[in-house]
Design a protein around this motif. Structure first.
Motif, PDB file in Angstrom:
ATOM      1  N   LEU A  56       0.812  -1.181   0.133  1.00 49.25           N
ATOM      2  CA  LEU A  56       0.083  -0.127   0.000  1.00 49.25           C
ATOM      3  C   LEU A  56       0.699   1.275   0.083  1.00 49.25           C
ATOM      4  O   LEU A  56       0.540   2.415  -0.699  1.00 49.25           O
ATOM      5  CB  LEU A  56      -1.015   0.059   1.229  1.00 49.25           C
ATOM      6  CG  LEU A  56      -2.166  -0.933   1.082  1.00 49.25           C
ATOM      7  CD1 LEU A  56      -2.894  -0.929   2.473  1.00 49.25           C
ATOM      8  CD2 LEU A  56      -3.153  -0.647   0.064  1.00 49.25           C
ATOM      9  N   MET A  57       2.205   1.258   0.762  1.00 49.30           N
ATOM     10  CA  MET A  57       3.051   2.132   0.556  1.00 49.30           C
ATOM     11  C   MET A  57       3.695   2.476  -0.512  1.00 49.30           C
ATOM     12  O   MET A  57       3.687   3.737  -1.128  1.00 49.30           O
ATOM     13  CB  MET A  57       3.945   2.282   1.810  1.00 49.30           C
ATOM     14  CG  MET A  57       3.238   2.237   3.319  1.00 49.30           C
ATOM     15  SD  MET A  57       2.435   3.744   3.869  1.00 49.30           S
ATOM     16  CE  MET A  57       0.722   3.366   3.976  1.00 49.30           C
ATOM     17  N   LYS A  58       4.040   1.249  -1.118  1.00 48.30           N
ATOM     18  CA  LYS A  58       5.027   1.148  -2.320  1.00 48.30           C
ATOM     19  C   LYS A  58       4.177   1.786  -3.552  1.00 48.30           C
ATOM     20  O   LYS A  58       4.597   2.323  -4.476  1.00 48.30           O
ATOM     21  CB  LYS A  58       5.224  -0.121  -2.667  1.00 48.30           C
ATOM     22  CG  LYS A  58       6.416  -0.254  -3.746  1.00 48.30           C
ATOM     23  CD  LYS A  58       7.124  -1.604  -3.751  1.00 48.30           C
ATOM     24  CE  LYS A  58       6.313  -2.673  -3.180  1.00 48.30           C
ATOM     25  NZ  LYS A  58       6.975  -4.108  -3.677  1.00 48.30           N
ATOM     26  N   SER A  59       2.437   1.436  -3.294  1.00 47.61           N
ATOM     27  CA  SER A  59       1.808   1.746  -4.730  1.00 47.61           C
ATOM     28  C   SER A  59       1.415   3.118  -4.475  1.00 47.61           C
ATOM     29  O   SER A  59       0.375   3.691  -5.458  1.00 47.61           O
ATOM     30  CB  SER A  59       0.730   0.510  -4.743  1.00 47.61           C
ATOM     31  OG  SER A  59      -0.028   0.583  -3.600  1.00 47.61           O
ATOM     32  N   HIS A  60       1.704   3.899  -3.505  1.00 49.32           N
ATOM     33  CA  HIS A  60       1.056   5.219  -3.354  1.00 49.32           C
ATOM     34  C   HIS A  60       2.158   6.499  -3.763  1.00 49.32           C
ATOM     35  O   HIS A  60       3.759   6.089  -3.497  1.00 49.32           O
ATOM     36  CB  HIS A  60       1.057   5.422  -1.811  1.00 49.32           C
ATOM     37  CG  HIS A  60      -0.082   6.441  -1.342  1.00 49.32           C
ATOM     38  ND1 HIS A  60      -0.061   7.843  -1.874  1.00 49.32           N
ATOM     39  CD2 HIS A  60      -1.254   6.323  -0.827  1.00 49.32           C
ATOM     40  CE1 HIS A  60      -1.184   8.131  -1.162  1.00 49.32           C
ATOM     41  NE2 HIS A  60      -1.818   7.596  -0.893  1.00 49.32           N
ATOM     42  N   HIS A  61       1.991   7.363  -4.214  1.00 47.84           N
ATOM     43  CA  HIS A  61       2.731   8.431  -5.033  1.00 47.84           C
ATOM     44  C   HIS A  61       3.620   8.762  -3.616  1.00 47.84           C
ATOM     45  O   HIS A  61       3.058   9.312  -2.584  1.00 47.84           O
ATOM     46  CB  HIS A  61       2.173   9.571  -5.518  1.00 47.84           C
ATOM     47  CG  HIS A  61       3.086  10.441  -6.152  1.00 47.84           C
ATOM     48  ND1 HIS A  61       3.758  11.271  -5.517  1.00 47.84           N
ATOM     49  CD2 HIS A  61       3.545  10.277  -7.829  1.00 47.84           C
ATOM     50  CE1 HIS A  61       4.539  12.079  -6.853  1.00 47.84           C
ATOM     51  NE2 HIS A  61       4.235  11.542  -7.924  1.00 47.84           N
ATOM     52  N   ALA A 105       4.684  11.774  -2.749  1.00 48.31           N
ATOM     53  CA  ALA A 105       4.282  13.225  -2.291  1.00 48.31           C
ATOM     54  C   ALA A 105       2.975  13.068  -1.515  1.00 48.31           C
ATOM     55  O   ALA A 105       2.779  14.032  -0.570  1.00 48.31           O
ATOM     56  CB  ALA A 105       3.841  14.163  -3.631  1.00 48.31           C
ATOM     57  N   THR A 106       2.446  12.098  -1.819  1.00 47.84           N
ATOM     58  CA  THR A 106       0.945  11.760  -0.997  1.00 47.84           C
ATOM     59  C   THR A 106       0.777  10.724  -0.066  1.00 47.84           C
ATOM     60  O   THR A 106      -0.048  10.520   0.494  1.00 47.84           O
ATOM     61  CB  THR A 106      -0.327  11.941  -1.868  1.00 47.84           C
ATOM     62  OG1 THR A 106      -0.081  10.715  -3.110  1.00 47.84           O
ATOM     63  CG2 THR A 106      -0.364  13.481  -2.482  1.00 47.84           C
ATOM     64  N   CYS A 107       1.971   9.902   0.126  1.00 44.68           N
ATOM     65  CA  CYS A 107       2.005   8.878   0.622  1.00 44.68           C
ATOM     66  C   CYS A 107       1.693   8.950   2.161  1.00 44.68           C
ATOM     67  O   CYS A 107       2.522   9.803   2.845  1.00 44.68           O
ATOM     68  CB  CYS A 107       3.249   7.833   0.451  1.00 44.68           C
ATOM     69  SG  CYS A 107       3.349   6.215   1.191  1.00 44.68           S
ATOM     70  N   PRO A 108       0.749   8.458   2.862  1.00 40.14           N
ATOM     71  CA  PRO A 108       0.771   8.524   4.420  1.00 40.14           C
ATOM     72  C   PRO A 108       1.592   7.644   5.230  1.00 40.14           C
ATOM     73  O   PRO A 108       0.948   6.844   5.944  1.00 40.14           O
ATOM     74  CB  PRO A 108      -0.814   8.131   4.656  1.00 40.14           C
ATOM     75  CG  PRO A 108      -0.892   6.987   3.407  1.00 40.14           C
ATOM     76  CD  PRO A 108      -0.037   7.358   2.340  1.00 40.14           C
ATOM     77  N   LEU A 109       2.953   7.710   4.966  1.00 39.47           N
ATOM     78  CA  LEU A 109       3.703   7.044   5.676  1.00 39.47           C
ATOM     79  C   LEU A 109       3.669   7.193   7.467  1.00 39.47           C
ATOM     80  O   LEU A 109       3.592   6.073   8.078  1.00 39.47           O
ATOM     81  CB  LEU A 109       5.215   7.371   5.410  1.00 39.47           C
ATOM     82  CG  LEU A 109       5.852   6.518   4.329  1.00 39.47           C
ATOM     83  CD1 LEU A 109       7.378   7.379   3.923  1.00 39.47           C
ATOM     84  CD2 LEU A 109       6.073   5.244   4.525  1.00 39.47           C
ATOM     85  N   LYS A 110       3.430   8.153   7.822  1.00 42.63           N
ATOM     86  CA  LYS A 110       2.881   8.469   9.257  1.00 42.63           C
ATOM     87  C   LYS A 110       2.015   7.563   9.747  1.00 42.63           C
ATOM     88  O   LYS A 110       1.868   7.207  11.004  1.00 42.63           O
ATOM     89  CB  LYS A 110       2.784   9.893   9.510  1.00 42.63           C
ATOM     90  CG  LYS A 110       4.219  10.625   9.473  1.00 42.63           C
ATOM     91  CD  LYS A 110       3.854  11.905  10.005  1.00 42.63           C
ATOM     92  CE  LYS A 110       5.390  12.827   9.924  1.00 42.63           C
ATOM     93  NZ  LYS A 110       4.898  14.208   9.766  1.00 42.63           N
ATOM     94  N   GLU A 111       1.112   7.159   8.716  1.00 41.15           N
ATOM     95  CA  GLU A 111      -0.312   6.621   9.618  1.00 41.15           C
ATOM     96  C   GLU A 111      -0.199   5.248   9.141  1.00 41.15           C
ATOM     97  O   GLU A 111      -1.163   4.332   9.224  1.00 41.15           O
ATOM     98  CB  GLU A 111      -1.534   7.208   8.791  1.00 41.15           C
ATOM     99  CG  GLU A 111      -1.788   8.677   9.545  1.00 41.15           C
ATOM    100  CD  GLU A 111      -1.969   9.552   8.211  1.00 41.15           C
ATOM    101  OE1 GLU A 111      -2.569   9.803   7.329  1.00 41.15           O
ATOM    102  OE2 GLU A 111      -1.016  10.592   8.339  1.00 41.15           O
ATOM    103  N   LYS A 112       1.003   4.718   8.735  1.00 39.66           N
ATOM    104  CA  LYS A 112       1.196   3.457   8.102  1.00 39.66           C
ATOM    105  C   LYS A 112       0.558   2.372   9.248  1.00 39.66           C
ATOM    106  O   LYS A 112      -0.272   1.312   8.806  1.00 39.66           O
ATOM    107  CB  LYS A 112       2.609   3.013   8.211  1.00 39.66           C
ATOM    108  CG  LYS A 112       3.002   2.008   7.289  1.00 39.66           C
ATOM    109  CD  LYS A 112       4.492   1.956   7.055  1.00 39.66           C
ATOM    110  CE  LYS A 112       4.971   0.548   7.008  1.00 39.66           C
ATOM    111  NZ  LYS A 112       6.440   0.447   6.514  1.00 39.66           N
ATOM    112  N   GLU A 113       1.003   2.337  10.501  1.00 39.71           N
ATOM    113  CA  GLU A 113       0.533   1.297  11.550  1.00 39.71           C
ATOM    114  C   GLU A 113      -0.867   1.473  11.750  1.00 39.71           C
ATOM    115  O   GLU A 113      -1.856   0.407  11.842  1.00 39.71           O
ATOM    116  CB  GLU A 113       1.128   1.733  12.538  1.00 39.71           C
ATOM    117  CG  GLU A 113       2.814   1.294  12.647  1.00 39.71           C
ATOM    118  CD  GLU A 113       3.072  -0.092  12.216  1.00 39.71           C
ATOM    119  OE1 GLU A 113       2.326  -1.235  12.789  1.00 39.71           O
ATOM    120  OE2 GLU A 113       3.801  -0.322  11.361  1.00 39.71           O
TER     121      GLU A 113
END
Ligand SMILES: [Zn+2]
Length: 176
Positions: free
Chosen positions: A96-101, A103-111
Motif C-alpha cells: 500500500l505504501m509502495k503503490s502510493h505516490h 508526495a501523498t503517501c501516508p507513511l506516518k499513518e502506516k501502523e
C-alpha cells in the motif's frame, strides 16, 4: 563417597537436568517455528488458488499476486487500483505504501492503516468507470466502490482515484 563429593554430584545432576530441559525447550521452539512456517506456506499457496479479492474473476495467483510481487509488472491504473484493494484485504501495508505516490503517501499513518484494515471485513470491489490509465498513458482515473463491514456496520467507500507514474510504475495519487 565424601559429603563434599555427594553435594558436587548433586549439583552436577541439577546442572545436567537444567541443560537437558534447555535443550528440550529449544527443540520444542524449533518445532513450533517450523509448524508456523509450514502453516504460512500452506495459507499462501491456498491463497494463490483462490479467487482474487479484487473481483476480477481470476485466481489471486494470476491476478493481484503478480502486482504484489513486482509492482513494475502492473500495466494499467485499473490493475493498480485492484491490487491496492486486495492489499487492503490481505493487510499488505508495504504494498500500500509502495503503490502510493511519494508526495501523498501516508507513511506516518502506516501502523494505523494496517490496524484499521485488519479490523474491518472487506466484502467486495466494484470498478465503475475508467478514464485513461492505459498501457501507454501517463495518468488515469478509476471510479470505484469498495464495500466493507466495520464493527458490524455495512460501509462503502465511493471514490474517484487519480493515478500516475513514479519510479517507472503506476502509483495512486489520491482522491479526485
Ligand atoms: Zn486481483
Amino acid at each position: 563417597m565424601s559429603k563434599q563429593g555427594k553435594i558436587k554430584n548433586g549439583n552436577n545432576k541439577a546442572k545436567h537436568t537444567k541443560l537437558l530441559n534447555q535443550k528440550k525447550n529449544k527443540i520444542r521452539e524449533a518445532k513450533a517455528l517450523n509448524k508456523q512456517r509450514l502453516k504460512t506456506l500452506i495459507t499462501k499457496s491456498n491463497l494463490y488458488k483462490q479467487d482474487c479479492s479484487c473481483g476480477s474473476g481470476n485466481l489471486y495467483g494470476d491476478c493481484c499476486a503478480i502486482a504484489h510481487k513486482s509492482i513494475e509488472l502492473v500495466t494499467t491504473a485499473e490493475q493498480l487500483m485492484r491490487s491496492r484493494y486486495t492489499a487492503y484485504v490481505l493487510g499488505d501495508i508495504e504494498y500500500l505504501m509502495k503503490s502510493h505516490h511519494s508526495a501523498t503517501c501516508p507513511l506516518k499513518e502506516k501502523e494505523e492503516i494496517l490496524k484499521w484494515t485488519k479490523s474491518v471485513k472487506w466484502l467486495r470491489l466494484e470498478v465503475l468507470n475508467i478514464v485513461k490509465g492505459g498501457v501507454s498513458d501517463t495518468e488515469g482515473m478509476v471510479e470505484f466502490k469498495a464495500y466493507f463491514e466495520e464493527n458490524g456496520v455495512a460501509e462503502v467507500i465511493h471514490e474517484n482515484s487519480r493515478f500516475n507514474r513514479e519510479n517507472k510504475h503506476w502509483v495512486y495519487l489520491g482522491e479526485l
